[in-house]
Scaffold this motif. Structure first.
Motif, PDB file in Angstrom:
ATOM      1  N   ILE A 168      10.720   2.765   3.274  1.00 17.70           N
ATOM      2  CA  ILE A 168      12.144   3.225   3.787  1.00 17.70           C
ATOM      3  C   ILE A 168      13.154   2.845   3.145  1.00 17.70           C
ATOM      4  N   GLN A 169      14.110   3.818   2.990  1.00 15.87           N
ATOM      5  CA  GLN A 169      15.422   3.638   2.392  1.00 15.87           C
ATOM      6  C   GLN A 169      16.406   3.253   3.462  1.00 15.87           C
ATOM      7  N   GLN A 170      17.444   2.547   3.446  1.00 18.40           N
ATOM      8  CA  GLN A 170      18.146   2.276   4.284  1.00 18.40           C
ATOM      9  C   GLN A 170      19.566   2.226   4.113  1.00 18.40           C
ATOM     10  N   TRP A 171      20.378   2.808   4.821  1.00 17.27           N
ATOM     11  CA  TRP A 171      21.942   2.392   4.514  1.00 17.27           C
ATOM     12  C   TRP A 171      22.509   1.935   5.712  1.00 17.27           C
ATOM     13  N   ARG A 172      22.999   0.714   5.404  1.00 17.98           N
ATOM     14  CA  ARG A 172      23.755  -0.151   6.455  1.00 17.98           C
ATOM     15  C   ARG A 172      24.752  -1.064   6.133  1.00 17.98           C
ATOM     16  N   GLU A 173      25.900  -1.022   6.912  1.00 14.43           N
ATOM     17  CA  GLU A 173      27.047  -1.823   6.565  1.00 14.43           C
ATOM     18  C   GLU A 173      27.379  -1.727   5.166  1.00 14.43           C
ATOM     19  N   GLY A 174      27.525  -0.540   4.863  1.00 13.97           N
ATOM     20  CA  GLY A 174      28.038  -0.159   3.460  1.00 13.97           C
ATOM     21  C   GLY A 174      27.146  -0.408   2.409  1.00 13.97           C
ATOM     22  N   ARG A 175      25.805  -0.842   2.598  1.00 12.05           N
ATOM     23  CA  ARG A 175      25.094  -0.917   1.362  1.00 12.05           C
ATOM     24  C   ARG A 175      23.785  -0.128   1.691  1.00 12.05           C
ATOM     25  N   TYR A 176      23.102   0.323   0.338  1.00 11.91           N
ATOM     26  CA  TYR A 176      21.927   1.146   0.507  1.00 11.91           C
ATOM     27  C   TYR A 176      20.728   0.216   0.092  1.00 11.91           C
ATOM     28  N   PHE A 177      19.550   0.269   0.744  1.00  9.19           N
ATOM     29  CA  PHE A 177      18.594  -0.669   0.000  1.00  9.19           C
ATOM     30  C   PHE A 177      17.140  -0.356   0.590  1.00  9.19           C
ATOM     31  N   LEU A 178      15.889  -0.997  -0.265  1.00 10.91           N
ATOM     32  CA  LEU A 178      14.739  -0.728  -0.122  1.00 10.91           C
ATOM     33  C   LEU A 178      14.391  -2.135   0.131  1.00 10.91           C
ATOM     34  N   ASN A 179      13.335  -2.214   0.826  1.00 11.45           N
ATOM     35  CA  ASN A 179      12.868  -3.642   0.894  1.00 11.45           C
ATOM     36  C   ASN A 179      11.792  -4.074  -0.200  1.00 11.45           C
ATOM     37  N   GLU A 180      11.957  -5.445  -0.493  1.00  7.90           N
ATOM     38  CA  GLU A 180      10.934  -5.772  -1.482  1.00  7.90           C
ATOM     39  C   GLU A 180       9.849  -6.595  -0.869  1.00  7.90           C
ATOM     40  N   HIS A 181       8.806  -6.751  -1.506  1.00  6.18           N
ATOM     41  CA  HIS A 181       7.630  -7.669  -1.124  1.00  6.18           C
ATOM     42  C   HIS A 181       8.118  -9.068  -1.028  1.00  6.18           C
ATOM     43  N   ALA A 182       7.401  -9.831  -0.219  1.00  6.50           N
ATOM     44  CA  ALA A 182       7.768 -11.290  -0.117  1.00  6.50           C
ATOM     45  C   ALA A 182       6.482 -12.142  -0.949  1.00  6.50           C
ATOM     46  N   ASP A 183       5.393 -11.372  -1.248  1.00  7.01           N
ATOM     47  CA  ASP A 183       4.504 -12.376  -1.839  1.00  7.01           C
ATOM     48  C   ASP A 183       3.314 -11.189  -2.294  1.00  7.01           C
ATOM     49  N   PHE A 184       2.364 -11.777  -3.369  1.00  4.46           N
ATOM     50  CA  PHE A 184       1.228 -10.880  -3.480  1.00  4.46           C
ATOM     51  C   PHE A 184       0.266 -10.397  -2.741  1.00  4.46           C
ATOM     52  N   THR A 185       0.411 -11.009  -1.487  1.00  6.28           N
ATOM     53  CA  THR A 185      -0.829 -10.668  -0.769  1.00  6.28           C
ATOM     54  C   THR A 185      -0.341  -9.174  -0.111  1.00  6.28           C
ATOM     55  N   THR A 186       0.899  -8.778  -0.005  1.00  5.99           N
ATOM     56  CA  THR A 186       1.440  -7.584   0.581  1.00  5.99           C
ATOM     57  C   THR A 186       1.341  -6.537  -0.756  1.00  5.99           C
ATOM     58  N   ARG A 187       2.024  -6.961  -1.710  1.00  6.94           N
ATOM     59  CA  ARG A 187       2.199  -6.118  -3.091  1.00  6.94           C
ATOM     60  C   ARG A 187       0.879  -5.600  -3.199  1.00  6.94           C
ATOM     61  N   PHE A 188      -0.090  -6.339  -3.346  1.00  6.50           N
ATOM     62  CA  PHE A 188      -1.427  -6.007  -3.813  1.00  6.50           C
ATOM     63  C   PHE A 188      -2.635  -5.764  -2.881  1.00  6.50           C
ATOM     64  N   ALA A 189      -2.137  -5.514  -1.479  1.00  5.36           N
ATOM     65  CA  ALA A 189      -3.050  -5.362  -0.503  1.00  5.36           C
ATOM     66  C   ALA A 189      -3.845  -4.473  -0.621  1.00  5.36           C
ATOM     67  N   GLU A 190      -3.349  -3.278  -1.284  1.00  2.00           N
ATOM     68  CA  GLU A 190      -4.525  -1.925  -1.308  1.00  2.00           C
ATOM     69  C   GLU A 190      -5.420  -2.214  -2.629  1.00  2.00           C
ATOM     70  N   ALA A 191      -4.791  -3.007  -3.611  1.00  2.07           N
ATOM     71  CA  ALA A 191      -5.634  -3.331  -4.531  1.00  2.07           C
ATOM     72  C   ALA A 191      -6.865  -4.231  -4.371  1.00  2.07           C
ATOM     73  N   TYR A 192      -6.426  -5.213  -3.361  1.00  2.00           N
ATOM     74  CA  TYR A 192      -7.542  -6.482  -2.923  1.00  2.00           C
ATOM     75  C   TYR A 192      -8.478  -5.667  -2.241  1.00  2.00           C
ATOM     76  N   ASP A 193      -8.095  -4.420  -1.277  1.00  2.00           N
ATOM     77  CA  ASP A 193      -9.098  -3.977  -0.382  1.00  2.00           C
ATOM     78  C   ASP A 193     -10.059  -3.012  -1.350  1.00  2.00           C
ATOM     79  N   VAL A 194      -9.455  -2.171  -2.218  1.00  2.00           N
ATOM     80  CA  VAL A 194     -10.380  -1.529  -3.018  1.00  2.00           C
ATOM     81  C   VAL A 194     -11.286  -2.215  -3.691  1.00  2.00           C
ATOM     82  N   GLN A 195     -10.918  -3.542  -4.413  1.00  2.00           N
ATOM     83  CA  GLN A 195     -11.416  -4.265  -5.302  1.00  2.00           C
ATOM     84  C   GLN A 195     -12.799  -4.663  -4.461  1.00  2.00           C
ATOM     85  N   VAL A 196     -12.501  -5.234  -3.269  1.00  3.04           N
ATOM     86  CA  VAL A 196     -13.520  -5.840  -2.454  1.00  3.04           C
ATOM     87  C   VAL A 196     -14.653  -4.825  -2.148  1.00  3.04           C
TER      88      VAL A 196
END
Ligand code: ISE
Length: 338
Positions: free
Chosen positions: A257-285
């Motif tokens: 999701i792209q957001q425009w709020r309080e004069g800023r435009y942003f996307l959310n970044e991952h907090a750690d590898f469990t979410t960044r690579f969640a799909e990869a872990y699922d496919v791997q297993v």
């Protein structure tokens, strides 16, 4: 074909617990039949997510009780060899979280033991190979649509690391992934590695002296640079830019999701590898479970790949505190691992 593989998960820490809920909730053809974890409290907590699982303190006890058909190893790397040995001796298929083992000598011992079996039994958890973007980049490189690949520029950024993380782990725990995925992407092995030391982050731990810049040369002449950073604070980011003769490709950008709020435009970044690579872990297993159930046993990086990475990491650790380029020499892949 087995459709309800009994998996024993060894280790119920961050990754072990993640794999237990994955197998129980997302993976078909398998369930967690045993949790092997010496810390009783941790085992108890993990068992709440796997109702059919019995708990054991040692893998040998689970094997003795005939409680497992296959083993998923998710304890820290220094404990892998003592788990892989009884698993191989019992002829059990194994999914082993990275690294195979922490050094090339112990990895060699595992290769020797595995080669007493009829075929490879160990798959190593280099999950990036199962990430859809990495897969797409590999296909693009192979297609030569943009011409030949010339360079890969990578960033591997963690917001922070636990106190148990030491300087060597910049290589053995983190760059270990690039040592696997880069040759897989580029279709060519790493022949040397150099580590350069930029200005250190004064907000990070002094003993880690990071970020570092890791430069790899591949046998086909492709040069690779990786910024390894473990105190970037804002989030978790793993990205690669490929430079070709006729264009560029980029993976690992923030999306959603792209957001425009309080004069800023942003996307959310991952907090750690469990979410960044969640799909990869699922496919791997899932792929591993399918391979075990239909008798192939491995569908992904095998123990030889794990050994090559162990050799590369040794060179990387040497390069961490020595000036200049350190060669990576692995020898020939045995036909057993063709
Ligand atoms: C961690 O152990 C992992 O495997 C992550 O994928 C990596 O990004 C992180 O740097 C490591 O500490």
């Amino acid at each position: 074909m087995n459709t309800n593989l009994r998996v024993g998960v060894v280790g119920a820490g961050l990754m072990g617990a993640d794999h237990i809920t994955r197998i129980e909730n997302k993976i078909s053809g398998a369930h967690v039949s045993a949790i092997i974890e010496p810390d009783a409290g941790r085992a108890e907590t993990a068992a709440q997510h796997a109702p059919a699982a019995k708990t054991f303190a040692r893998l040998e006890d689970a094997i003795e009780a005939d409680a497992v058909d296959a083993v998923l190893v998710a304890v820290p790397g220094k404990f892998h060899e003592p788990v892989l040995v009884p698993a191989l001796e019992a002829g059990l298929p194994v999914m082993c979280e990275k690294p195979l083992t922490p050094d090339s000598e112990s990895s060699r011992r595992i290769l020797d033991l595995e080669q007493e079996l009829d075929r490879p039994h160990i798959q190593v958890g280099f999950m990036r190979r199962f990430d859809p973007e990495y897969k797409a980049l590999r296909e693009l490189i192979e297609s030569r649509e943009s011409g030949e690949l010339l360079m890969l520029r990578g960033v591997h950024r963690n917001p922070s690391v636990p106190d148990s993380y030491d300087r060597k782990m910049l290589i053995t725990d983190s760059v270990v992934h690039e040592f696997d995925v880069i040759p897989w992407l580029a279709g060519s092995p790493v022949v040397s590695v150099e580590v350069r030391q930029p200005r250190s982050n004064s907000l990070g731990r002094e003993d880690l002296r990071e970020p570092i810049l890791v430069i790899m040369e591949l046998a086909n002449g492709v040069l690779v640079d990786v910024e390894m950073n473990v105190s970037i604070q804002f989030g978790y980011q793993v990205g690669t830019e490929a430079v070709f003769e006729k264009g560029l490709a980029r993976i690992g950008q923030a999306s959603g999701i792209q957001q425009w709020r309080e004069g800023r435009y942003f996307l959310n970044e991952h907090a750690d590898f469990t979410t960044r690579f969640a799909e990869a872990y699922d496919v791997q297993v899932q792929k591993w479970v399918d391979a075990v159930n239909d008798g192939r046993l491995v569908d992904g990086p095998n123990a030889w790949d794990g050994y090559v990475v162990a050799v590369s990491c040794e060179a990387g650790v040497k390069a961490l505190d020595a000036a200049g380029v350190v060669p990576v020499e692995t020898g020939e892949r045995p036909s057993f691992y063709a």
